[in-house]
Design a protein around this motif. Structure first.
Motif, PDB file in Angstrom:
ATOM      1  N   ASP A   1       0.929  -1.158   0.140  1.00  0.00           N
ATOM      2  CA  ASP A   1      -0.066   0.034  -0.036  1.00  0.00           C
ATOM      3  C   ASP A   1       1.088   1.040   0.148  1.00  0.00           C
ATOM      4  N   ALA A   2       2.367   1.176   0.143  1.00  0.00           N
ATOM      5  CA  ALA A   2       3.054   2.388   0.157  1.00  0.00           C
ATOM      6  C   ALA A   2       3.011   3.143  -1.272  1.00  0.00           C
ATOM      7  N   THR A   3       3.510   4.253  -0.880  1.00  0.00           N
ATOM      8  CA  THR A   3       3.822   5.080  -2.269  1.00  0.00           C
ATOM      9  C   THR A   3       5.040   5.513  -2.447  1.00  0.00           C
ATOM     10  N   SER A   4       6.163   4.936  -1.759  1.00  0.00           N
ATOM     11  CA  SER A   4       7.460   5.044  -1.747  1.00  0.00           C
ATOM     12  C   SER A   4       7.957   4.741  -3.229  1.00  0.00           C
ATOM     13  N   HIS A   5       7.515   4.101  -3.990  1.00  0.00           N
ATOM     14  CA  HIS A   5       7.885   3.409  -5.152  1.00  0.00           C
ATOM     15  C   HIS A   5       7.110   3.685  -6.454  1.00  0.00           C
ATOM     16  N   ASN A   6       7.670   3.858  -7.635  1.00  0.00           N
ATOM     17  CA  ASN A   6       6.761   4.070  -8.760  1.00  0.00           C
ATOM     18  C   ASN A   6       7.412   3.029  -9.798  1.00  0.00           C
ATOM     19  N   VAL A   7       7.041   2.765 -10.766  1.00  0.00           N
ATOM     20  CA  VAL A   7       7.898   2.085 -11.927  1.00  0.00           C
ATOM     21  C   VAL A   7       9.043   2.550 -12.235  1.00  0.00           C
ATOM     22  N   GLU A   8       9.397   3.737 -12.160  1.00  0.00           N
ATOM     23  CA  GLU A   8      10.641   4.273 -12.412  1.00  0.00           C
ATOM     24  C   GLU A   8      11.822   4.000 -11.313  1.00  0.00           C
ATOM     25  N   SER A   9      11.363   4.215 -10.117  1.00  0.00           N
ATOM     26  CA  SER A   9      12.077   4.098  -8.831  1.00  0.00           C
ATOM     27  C   SER A   9      12.316   2.557  -8.442  1.00  0.00           C
ATOM     28  N   SER A  10      11.299   1.649  -8.853  1.00  0.00           N
ATOM     29  CA  SER A  10      11.482   0.448  -8.706  1.00  0.00           C
ATOM     30  C   SER A  10      12.332  -0.230  -9.528  1.00  0.00           C
ATOM     31  N   LEU A  11      12.527   0.131 -10.949  1.00  0.00           N
ATOM     32  CA  LEU A  11      13.481  -0.246 -11.691  1.00  0.00           C
ATOM     33  C   LEU A  11      14.931   0.396 -11.363  1.00  0.00           C
ATOM     34  N   SER A  12      14.902   1.446 -11.059  1.00  0.00           N
ATOM     35  CA  SER A  12      16.169   2.141 -10.870  1.00  0.00           C
ATOM     36  C   SER A  12      16.831   1.215  -9.417  1.00  0.00           C
ATOM     37  N   GLU A  13      16.117   0.886  -8.420  1.00  0.00           N
ATOM     38  CA  GLU A  13      16.336  -0.110  -7.331  1.00  0.00           C
ATOM     39  C   GLU A  13      17.052  -1.167  -7.885  1.00  0.00           C
ATOM     40  N   LEU A  14      16.512  -1.937  -8.830  1.00  0.00           N
ATOM     41  CA  LEU A  14      17.327  -2.864  -9.437  1.00  0.00           C
ATOM     42  C   LEU A  14      18.652  -2.568 -10.340  1.00  0.00           C
ATOM     43  N   ILE A  15      18.739  -1.632 -10.740  1.00  0.00           N
ATOM     44  CA  ILE A  15      19.642  -1.350 -11.749  1.00  0.00           C
ATOM     45  C   ILE A  15      21.024  -0.643 -10.486  1.00  0.00           C
ATOM     46  N   HIS A  16      20.506  -0.233  -9.407  1.00  0.00           N
ATOM     47  CA  HIS A  16      21.583  -0.238  -8.374  1.00  0.00           C
ATOM     48  C   HIS A  16      22.276  -1.249  -7.755  1.00  0.00           C
ATOM     49  N   ASN A  17      21.193  -2.225  -7.795  1.00  0.00           N
ATOM     50  CA  ASN A  17      21.787  -3.664  -7.315  1.00  0.00           C
ATOM     51  C   ASN A  17      22.860  -4.180  -8.234  1.00  0.00           C
ATOM     52  N   SER A  18      22.733  -3.634  -9.402  1.00  0.00           N
ATOM     53  CA  SER A  18      23.825  -4.130 -10.408  1.00  0.00           C
ATOM     54  C   SER A  18      24.997  -3.346  -9.945  1.00  0.00           C
ATOM     55  N   LEU A  19      24.947  -2.022 -10.100  1.00  0.00           N
ATOM     56  CA  LEU A  19      26.067  -1.124  -9.852  1.00  0.00           C
ATOM     57  C   LEU A  19      26.691  -1.526  -8.480  1.00  0.00           C
ATOM     58  N   ASP A  20      25.842  -1.951  -7.432  1.00  0.00           N
ATOM     59  CA  ASP A  20      26.458  -2.458  -6.014  1.00  0.00           C
ATOM     60  C   ASP A  20      27.554  -3.673  -6.549  1.00  0.00           C
ATOM     61  N   ALA A  21      27.156  -4.240  -7.325  1.00  0.00           N
ATOM     62  CA  ALA A  21      27.802  -5.617  -7.714  1.00  0.00           C
ATOM     63  C   ALA A  21      28.869  -5.357  -8.880  1.00  0.00           C
ATOM     64  N   ASP A  22      29.384  -4.025  -8.847  1.00  0.00           N
ATOM     65  CA  ASP A  22      30.357  -3.547  -9.582  1.00  0.00           C
ATOM     66  C   ASP A  22      30.219  -4.072 -11.274  1.00  0.00           C
ATOM     67  N   ALA A  23      29.143  -4.248 -11.578  1.00  0.00           N
ATOM     68  CA  ALA A  23      28.678  -4.363 -13.069  1.00  0.00           C
ATOM     69  C   ALA A  23      29.493  -3.284 -14.120  1.00  0.00           C
ATOM     70  N   LYS A  24      30.134  -3.859 -15.099  1.00  0.00           N
ATOM     71  CA  LYS A  24      30.777  -2.939 -16.083  1.00  0.00           C
ATOM     72  C   LYS A  24      29.728  -2.569 -16.993  1.00  0.00           C
ATOM     73  N   ASP A  25      28.832  -3.598 -17.338  1.00  0.00           N
ATOM     74  CA  ASP A  25      27.651  -3.338 -18.510  1.00  0.00           C
ATOM     75  C   ASP A  25      26.431  -3.814 -17.917  1.00  0.00           C
ATOM     76  N   ILE A  26      25.331  -3.077 -18.056  1.00  0.00           N
ATOM     77  CA  ILE A  26      24.064  -3.249 -17.784  1.00  0.00           C
ATOM     78  C   ILE A  26      23.026  -3.055 -18.939  1.00  0.00           C
ATOM     79  N   PHE A  27      22.229  -4.166 -19.310  1.00  0.00           N
ATOM     80  CA  PHE A  27      21.462  -4.047 -20.224  1.00  0.00           C
ATOM     81  C   PHE A  27      19.985  -3.950 -19.912  1.00  0.00           C
ATOM     82  N   ILE A  28      19.121  -3.141 -20.237  1.00  0.00           N
ATOM     83  CA  ILE A  28      17.875  -2.721 -19.530  1.00  0.00           C
ATOM     84  C   ILE A  28      16.884  -3.132 -20.930  1.00  0.00           C
ATOM     85  N   LEU A  29      16.287  -4.257 -21.103  1.00  0.00           N
ATOM     86  CA  LEU A  29      15.328  -4.575 -22.128  1.00  0.00           C
ATOM     87  C   LEU A  29      14.066  -4.871 -21.566  1.00  0.00           C
ATOM     88  N   HIS A  30      13.231  -5.361 -22.572  1.00  0.00           N
ATOM     89  CA  HIS A  30      11.798  -5.646 -22.164  1.00  0.00           C
ATOM     90  C   HIS A  30      11.283  -6.715 -23.186  1.00  0.00           C
TER      91      HIS A  30
END
Length: 218
Positions: free
Chosen positions: A14-43
C-alpha cells in the motif's frame, strides 16, 4: 522478536514510496553495487523488464538470503543494500512473478530465486503462504535461457564451456504479464496499463542518462 509479516507486506503493497521508475532504478543500483561494467535494460513482448549485468553475481548462500524479509548485517560501503528490504519493496510494487538468475565466475553453477508478488499479495490479505519466494540451483531449462540471453548480448559464447564458466553476472526478469489485472477486467484498462509502462520506460531512460553519467557503464 515476532514479526507481523502480513502487516509488513501490506505496508509495502500500500506504500507510495515506489513507482515503476524508482523500482527499476532499485534493481539497476543492485547491479552497480555488484560492480557491473555493463548493464542491459530490455523488455519482452509484453513490455515486462529484463535487467542483465556482468557484476560479481551470487552463489547459493547469497541467493538464499533473498528469501529473508529482513537482514541486519552490515552493508558494504557505498552500496544501497542494508536490510534486504529494497528488492522486495520494488518487486511488490512492480507486481507479477519475478525470476533472478545469477552465477559467480569460475563455476558453472547457476542459482535462481523466484519472487511471486501475486502470491505474496494474497498471503498478505489472509491467504496461505504458498511458496511465494523460492531459491536453489537452476534447472537445465533456466540454465539454457540464461546462456542464450548472455550469448545474444555478447557476454559469452554459449557453445564454449570456458566462456560460460568465466562469466559472472545476474539476470532479473518479470516472468508473466500481470499488470495487476484480474480476469474479467476491462481490456482497455490493460492497454492503458501497458501504455503507462511505455511512458515510465522513457522517463526512466532520461533519468538514467543523468544518474549514470559518472559510472563506467553502458
Amino acid at each position: 522478536f515476532d514479526l507481523d509479516l502480513r502487516g509488513f507486506l501490506r505496508s509495502k503493497i500500500d506504500a507510495t514510496s515506489h513507482n515503476v521508475e524508482s523500482s527499476l532504478s532499485e534493481l539497476i543500483h543492485n547491479s552497480l553495487d555488484a560492480d557491473a561494467k555493463d548493464i542491459f535494460i530490455l523488455h519482452n513482448n509484453y513490455k515486462n523488464p529484463l535487467i542483465i549485468d556482468n557484476g560479481s553475481g551470487m552463489n547459493k548462500d547469497n541467493i538464499d538470503i533473498l528469501k529473508k524479509f529482513y537482514d541486519s548485517r552490515q552493508r558494504t560501503k557505498n552500496t544501497i543494500g542494508a536490510f534486504n528490504i529494497g528488492l522486495k519493496d520494488c518487486l511488490l510494487n512492480l507486481s507479477g512473478k519475478w525470476y533472478i538468475l545469477s552465477k559467480k565466475s569460475e563455476t558453472d553453477e547457476l542459482v535462481y530465486c523466484i519472487f511471486d508478488s501475486i502470491k505474496l499479495k494474497k498471503y498478505a490479505y489472509g491467504g496461505n503462504y504458498d511458496n511465494c519466494i523460492d531459491s536453489g540451483y537452476a534447472s537445465p531449462k533456466l540454465t539454457k535461457l540464461y546462456k542464450t540471453i548472455l550469448d545474444n548480448l555478447g557476454f559469452i559464447n554459449k557453445n564454449n564451456d570456458m566462456s560460460y564458466e568465466r562469466f559472472s553476472g545476474t539476470i532479473v526478469y518479470q516472468y508473466e504479464n500481470d499488470n495487476d489485472l484480474d480476469e474479467g477486467d476491462d481490456e482497455d484498462e490493460g492497454d492503458d496499463e501497458i501504455e503507462n509502462y511505455k511512458t515510465s520506460y522513457k522517463k526512466l531512460y532520461n533519468d538514467l542518462k543523468v544518474k549514470l553519467v559518472n559510472y563506467v557503464c553502458n
